[in-house]
Write an enzyme that holds these catalytic residues in place. Structure first.
Site, mmCIF file in Angstrom:
data_model
loop_
_atom_site.group_PDB
_atom_site.id
_atom_site.type_symbol
_atom_site.label_atom_id
_atom_site.label_comp_id
_atom_site.label_asym_id
_atom_site.label_seq_id
_atom_site.Cartn_x
_atom_site.Cartn_y
_atom_site.Cartn_z
ATOM 1 C CG HIS A 227 -8.094 6.258 1.411
ATOM 2 N ND1 HIS A 227 -7.899 5.780 0.125
ATOM 3 C CD2 HIS A 227 -7.155 7.213 1.591
ATOM 4 C CE1 HIS A 227 -6.887 6.427 -0.431
ATOM 5 N NE2 HIS A 227 -6.424 7.303 0.431
ATOM 6 C CG ASP A 255 -10.038 3.749 -1.489
ATOM 7 O OD1 ASP A 255 -10.689 4.655 -0.938
ATOM 8 O OD2 ASP A 255 -8.792 3.745 -1.552
ATOM 9 N N GLY A 335 -0.857 12.128 -0.694
ATOM 10 C CA GLY A 335 -1.505 13.302 -1.263
ATOM 11 C C GLY A 335 -2.068 13.054 -2.646
ATOM 12 C CB SER A 337 -5.354 9.393 -1.781
ATOM 13 O OG SER A 337 -4.631 8.302 -1.300
ATOM 14 C CB SER A 352 -6.955 2.925 -4.144
ATOM 15 O OG SER A 352 -7.096 2.336 -2.873
#
Length: 383
Positions: A227, A255, A335, A337, A352
């Site tokens: 993402h 993801d 941040g 992720s 994720s």
């Protein structure tokens, strides 16, 4: 990778030497050395902080979890068609394997001989997986957070946002889910969200105006969350210099993504401590069972630890459902992720999303690393 801070010269040399022997195929195995420490000092410190353990207790738990993970494949084979799932029991320090009540005495003895504790259940893992697959085919409203097979409860768990329990669409989904098989409904405080963020300071990577975190080094690049951006997007490092671009990306449904590395950057088999804890070497990607301890590193909240709560969970983000995720009790914030989930020295997956934060707590999901490696034909960079 153009980075001098947080990288001691001695460790950097060790990482580079380790890379010469890291050309194995996935899944990478654990270290074969019996004298290898169970984890870095930083990981042990994080576990002591987040689990309330002493150093000796943290080391003992990691050793028990490693042993449980090692015997899990043989125990599953021994259970055969009667297999109902497995998990690490932190109280006993052993792997528990569920078998259906129809299992023969010979099967039960074989599972115990593999080193596991046995629990009798009604439904097999195959039956539960089939029920979850039927739920996966339903269209879920945003008030439904996620769903997964819970081997400890021998049911498919559907998580509903607490404030949305009375919503007509939620109730309709739950009713249809119950028709799919054994389903238990639980409530969660908030809906899941991804943990990307707009451009801010820190030590991340950037793509457009989005900040995310590096997951794990692979030969030729690194893996991260899908993402964060789509295939072809350019990536810049913490210092603003160009790293490479997204070679592949999938979100939703999955993801995950991977980014090639060049332009003076290179990869190392390490999860960074961001100055909070020492860096952690990555030695493989053996899967930690449900119930195991696990830690996460991200560019916003650095190191935090928790427990593996569920595997193969379907998470219902506002952008669409993502499948085959692992749920943890570890917190995360925007941040983080794409950042690393690691158990001991074994890579587990990339961050994720989730709900909550690292002040009040929450839950976070990751996409398993071995799935990403297999999807793109990548090899994990290990020490």
């Amino acid at each position: 990778m153009r980075r001098t801070r947080l990288m001691h010269a001695g460790l950097a040399a060790l990482f580079m030497l380790g890379s010469w022997a890291a050309a194995g195929t996935l899944p990478a195995s654990a270290s074969d050395s019996p004298d290898a420490p169970p984890a870095s000092a930083g990981l042990l410190q994080a576990m002591q902080r987040d689990f309330g353990l002493t150093k000796d207790e943290a080391e003992a738990r990691l050793a028990a979890e490693r042993a449980a993970g090692d015997i899990a494949p043989a125990a599953r084979r021994a259970a055969g068609a009667a297999y109902g799932g497995s998990w690490f029991d932190a109280k006993s320090g052993r792997l528990t394997v569920a078998v259906t009540s129809e299992a023969s005495a010979t099967t039960v003895r074989a599972v115990k001989a593999a080193g596991a504790t046995v629990r009798s259940v009604e439904h097999s893992a195959r039956q539960l997986d089939a029920a979850k697959a039927r739920v996966d085919r339903l269209s879920a409203p945003l008030g439904v957070s996620s769903w997964h097979v819970d081997p400890t409860a021998n049911t498919v768990v559907v998580n509903v946002v607490e404030d949305e329990r009375a919503d007509n669409d939620v109730q309709r989904f739950v009713s249809r889910a119950r028709e799919a098989g054994p389903v238990t409904v639980r409530t969660v405080p908030a809906a899941p969200q991804t943990f990307a963020a707009g451009t801010v300071g820190g030590d991340p990577y950037y793509t457009g105006n989005v900040r995310c975190s590096i997951g794990f080094s692979v030969h030729g690049g690194f893996v991260t969350a899908g993402h964060c951006s789509g295939a072809g997007a350019g990536v810049n490092g913490w210092d603003g210099s160009y790293i490479g671009n997204f070679q592949g990306s999938s979100f939703p449904d999955n993801d995950y993504a991977w980014v090639n590395v060049g332009s003076g950057w290179w990869t190392v088999p390490v999860v960074l401590g961001w100055g909070t804890v020492p860096d952690q070497l990555v030695r493989g990607s053996s899967v930690a069972p449900v119930g195991s301890s696990i830690c996460r590193s991200g560019s916003t909240t650095h190191w935090h630890c928790g427990t593996v709560l569920a595997m193969n969970e379907t998470v219902n983000y506002s952008q669409g459902a993502v499948h085959q995720m692992t749920k943890t009790s570890v917190c995360a914030e925007p941040g983080d992720s794409g950042g690393s989930f690691i158990s001991g020295d074994q890579a587990q997956g990339v961050t994720s999303g989730g709900w909550g934060n690292c002040s009040g707590g929450g839950e976070t999901w990751f996409q398993p690393i071995n799935e990403i490696l297999g999807r793109y034909g990548l090899t994990l960079h290990t020490a």
